[in-house]
Write a protein that holds these residues in place. Structure first.
Motif: not given
Length: 927
Positions: A587-596
């Motif tokens: 299971g993968t949770f992607l964050f918004k671009e530009g986040k650390k």
């Protein structure tokens, strides 16, 4: 006879006494008379011969008449060649020609930076500034060199620079011997020399430096020294110590034999002196010789001499040291230590130590006498010597009280670990298909507190490579049928359990237990619906024993149920079946671009297993256990090496879930093209099982384990917990009632544990610092210094000179505001609540640190704190002082049963390791 050609050299020597005030008249007379003179020398009785004179086609080169030198200056070479004259000899060459021998046996090659000057009137050549001369195996470099080719001598010395300082001291090398004096006079013919203020580096690794105000070189192997100095100091211009010898005979690479000698420290004479001295300086790594003992006093044993003996350099592959101790109260001890090695084959060492210990005075109540011993053996084989067989050994066995009672070492690591272990093994592989592996091992495990020894002598293991009878000869194995495989394993043990007092005695062998275990596993694996992995196996075990028992009914006269031991072969067999089903979920949770943090991935690996083991009641019998007539079951295989046959059906379903949590973050390195992967949670595992065949309490406790990595995976916090779903009664026994139904929570926490360790140093922050290495494992200790550093007073490697050139160069730099340091931490905590005690049974922190206060000062401490008992654990304070050629060391255990201290100062070089002083207070052995 060889025909002669007149030259200025012969003219000068032959008519030196006829020199006149007018050199031109003398020169004309020489040119007119020299042919007659030389001809008369070669044919003293001239008789007419009926042989026609012939012109000689052979011209003798000028190099045979001049000193054998190589002329590099073209102007000097032209002048010399102009003076040479070619002449026709009327005498027929002799049938046995004799070549005229030159002044030297080989050419002299020379050069200089500023100028090269030949003075014919003096028969000398002058070389100035960076002058170099080479002759056969002799090499000479100096500021100024003068070659006297008439006397066949050379003189070398220093020159002054622009400030008036003497520079470019001579460097004289003959063969492998090197001398660096202030000036030297050397004869090419006799090879004798006079050397002023010489310096020579001797022994393997350049340990010893030899100085002398005046040295007479008799030949290649003998020098005579006057007012000499011997030192291992690296500061050659101003050594911090040296041994002054008034007169000495020096044989390079072999020895120095001197008269009265005494030690000077900082140019101050000390009372350390001997009427004569012998210093071995062999090119070999070691030479046989005496080992000087250490002397001192111990309160309960009196005065002592320790670690004196003899070292035998038997060969290049084997050595032996025999050491002994003696105490005035009657105690004594001896040791043998040996090292052996054959390059590209094997290496190892063997140590045997024995001590006869006397305590108190004979006739008094506190008098006691006992013996202790210890055997250590380490052997390793080069992996390339024989890829199909291997022999190795790691042995540490002996008296359980050796490390507690020995006055020859303070081994705190072993004293606190309480375990000695050994293993000697030989393995052999038989390549082919199927391959067969065979190994024979002898093991030993000893608890130094209980003095119980468990030993297997030997353990035999044999296995046959896994065989796939239905697999294709090429390609990938697919499906249930093609993956079926089986193999054969054999394990046989001859096991002993004894104590120190019965070790290797008759009683030990009488209690031996022997067993054989044959195992044949058959297994296969396949996939269901692409994502589910299934594996099944059937295993058959056959156990052989050479001893069984028979329990008889209760005997009223004896007051017990007697047990008979039956010698003879017996066997039992058992089998079981197991299967498992598992998969992997992502299971993968992607964050918004530009986040650390760019993404977090959760990996779950669930697994369900099933195991069935039938009961084997046929191997069980009954007997009357007591006078009340209680009937109990037993099996004749009780006490066997491989246990007893299983009784009662086992029908278990196992459930386990493994979790891993990872993240992708932006790398701090701006040049990195990919994000950095870090682990947030490492193996969070849950496991339990359910016994279908159980009459009660079918669920087993839930076990939770895991680890959390911190500080860029340099530290991991490991934890574990046991959760029981069942309640307990007032006596602490589990009952057939869930804990939640008994007014509690879903699970009852019975125990938990947490451990972690971390190492910090100045390198962790600045990329530089000290890297302290310890090795306490050779005698059963830890591989770090959390228990302090061990001290073996009989080991000459206790204070090795481990500094290299890079470290020396770094030590000359200023430290500034930072100090190199290191710190190790180890924390352990255990919580217990199996019987509602609700307590922390263990809560302790151990730490060890070292700081370099200056390039030559190191201080350290090893200690710990017990938060439960509110007190400090074993504590050791220590400091080291590097005194260039010397080393000073002090360690102190201020309190506790191991209260002791030790002080040492001595020369680091192994060649002069006997020049030392040590003082110590050993731990109280009565405690």
């Amino acid at each position: 006879m060889t025909k002669g050609i007149p030259s200025y050299i012969f003219t000068k020597i032959g008519f030196k006494a006829l020199q006149a005030n007018n050199p031109y008249i003398l020169l004309m007379l020489i040119l007119l008379l020299s042919p007659l003179f030389l001809l008369a020398q070669e044919t003293p009785v001239k008789q007419p011969l009926n042989i026609a004179a012939q012109r000689d086609s052979t011209q003798v080169p000028v190099s045979e008449l001049l000193p054998e030198v190589q002329i590099r200056d073209s102007i000097i070479a032209n002048n010399i060649l102009t003076d040479s004259i070619q002449q026709t000899d009327s005498i027929v060459r002799d049938t046995v020609p004799k070549k005229k021998k030159g002044f030297l046996d080989d050419q002299i090659k020379y050069k200089a930076k500023d100028y090269q000057k030949t003075v014919r009137s003096e028969n000398k050549i002058y070389l100035y500034n960076e002058a170099e001369v080479y002759y056969q195996d002799t090499e000479l470099k100096a500021g100024i060199i003068v070659i006297d080719y008439e006397k066949k001598e050379v003189y070398a010395g220093r020159i002054k620079d622009s400030t008036g300082t003497l520079t470019q001291a001579p460097y004289f090398k003959q063969g492998s011997n090197i001398v660096e004096p202030d000036s030297i006079r050397y004869n090419f013919d006799t090879q004798k020399a006079l050397i002023w203020n010489s310096r020579s580096e001797q022994t393997v690794g350049g340990e010893m430096n030899v100085f002398a105000e005046m040295t007479k070189k008799e030949n290649d192997s003998v020098y005579f020294l006057y007012e000499g100095k011997l030192t291992t100091s690296k500061n050659l211009d101003d050594p911090e110590y040296y041994i002054r010898v008034r007169k000495a005979k020096f044989v390079p690479k072999k020895k120095v034999i001197a008269g009265f000698s005494n030690m000077y420290i900082a140019d101050v004479p000390t009372p350390i002196a001997v009427p004569f001295a012998y210093f071995p300086m062999s090119e070999k790594s070691s030479e046989s010789g005496l080992i000087f003992p250490t002397f001192g006093e111990i309160n309960d044993r009196g005065y002592f001499l320790q670690n004196g003996g003899y070292y035998f350099a038997v060969s290049d592959y084997f050595d032996l040291a025999v050491l002994g101790d003696y105490y005035t109260n009657g105690s004594y001890g001896f040791r043998t230590e040996t090292n052996y090695a054959v390059r590209y084959r094997f290496r190892g060492n063997f140590n045997f130590r024995f001590e006869n210990l006397v305590q108190g005075q004979k006739g008094f109540p506190d008098y006691s006498r006992g013996t202790t011993y210890n055997i250590q053996w380490s052997h390793s084989q080069d992996t390339k010597s024989n890829p199909n067989s291997r022999f190795s050994a790691s042995v540490n066995l002996g008296s359980s009280r050796y490390y507690k009672d020995s006055y020859n070492q303070i081994n705190t690591g072993n004293f606190m670990n309480n375990t000695l272990s050994s293993s000697v093994s030989y393995s052999k592989s038989f390549p082919g298909y199927p391959a067969v592996n065979l190994s024979v091992t002898a093991t030993h495990s000893q608890n130094t507190n209980t003095e119980v020894i468990n030993m297997t002598l030997p353990t035999l293991q044999a296995s046959v490579e896994r065989i796939y009878p239905f697999a294709p000869k090429s390609g990938i194995k697919k499906g249930f049928f093609q993956n079926i495989n089986f193999q054969y394993n054999l394990r046989a043990e001859n096991r002993f359990q004894t104590t120190d007092s019965l070790f290797f005695k008759k009683e030990m062998f009488e209690t031996a237990k022997t067993g054989f275990r044959h195992s044949i596993p058959v297994s296969t694996n396949f996939k269901i619906m692409k994502y589910l992995s299934v594996s099944t196996s059937v295993n058959y075990d056959e156990v052989w024993q050479l001893k069984t028992i028979k329990r008889n009914d209760y005997d009223e006269e004896l007051g017990e149920a007697p047990i008979d031991t039956i010698n003879g072969f017996d066997r039992f067999g058992q089998y079981n079946f197991s299967a498992s089903l598992g998969t992997t979920l992502y299971g993968t949770f992607l964050f918004k671009e530009g986040k650390k943090i760019q993404a977090i991935r959760h990996v779950i690996r669930p697994s369900v297993s099933y195991g069935y083991t039938p009961g084997f009641d046929q191997y069980y019998d009954q007997y009357i256990a007591n006078e009340e007539g209680d009937v109990r079951d037993y099996t004749r295989f009780e006490g066997g090496v491989y246990g007893t046959p299983g009784r009662g059906n086992s029908n278990n379903i196992g459930i386990s879930i493994s979790n891993t949590l990872e993240a992708k973050v932006v790398d701090k390195d701006t040049t990195a093209t990919e994000p950095k992967k870090i682990t947030l949670l490492n193996n969070l595992n849950f496991s339990t099982s359910y016994n279908i065949a159980a009459d009660s309490l079918p669920w087993s406790p839930l076990r939770v384990t895991g680890g959390i990595p911190l500080f860029d995976n340099k530290m991991t916090v490991n934890f574990g917990a046991t959760l029981d779903p069942y309640a307990i009664d007032n006596s602490g026994r589990r009952i057939e009632k869930y804990n939640i139904d008994n007014g509690g929570s879903l699970f009852r926490l019975t125990n938990a544990n947490l451990t972690t360790s971390y190492t910090l140093s100045s390198k962790s922050f600045k990329g530089s610092g000290i890297d302290r290495k310890t090795d306490n494992t050779s005698s059963g200790g830890r591989d770090d210094d959390l228990f302090g550093t061990n001290q073996d007073f009989s080991d000459g490697r206790m204070f090795p000179d481990d500094e290299d050139e890079d470290e020396e160069e770094e030590e000359t730099k200023f430290y500034g505001a930072s100090l190199p340091w290191d710190l190790r931490l180890a924390y352990s905590m255990t919580y217990s609540n199996a019987n509602r005690q609700n307590e922390i049974s263990n809560n302790s922190l151990m730490f060890s640190g070292n700081v370099e206060l200056s390039p030559k000062w190191k201080v350290g401490v090893s200690s710990g704190y017990d938060f439960k008992n509110k007190g400090f654990s074993f504590t050791q304070l220590r400091f080291e002082r590097d005194l260039e050629s010397w080393r000073m060391n002090f360690s102190w255990t201020p309190f506790g049963t191991r209260n002791s201290w030790y002080f040492f100062i001595g020369i680091k070089s192994s060649m002069l390791s006997d020049l030392k002083w040590e003082k110590r207070r050993a731990p109280d052995r009565n405690l």
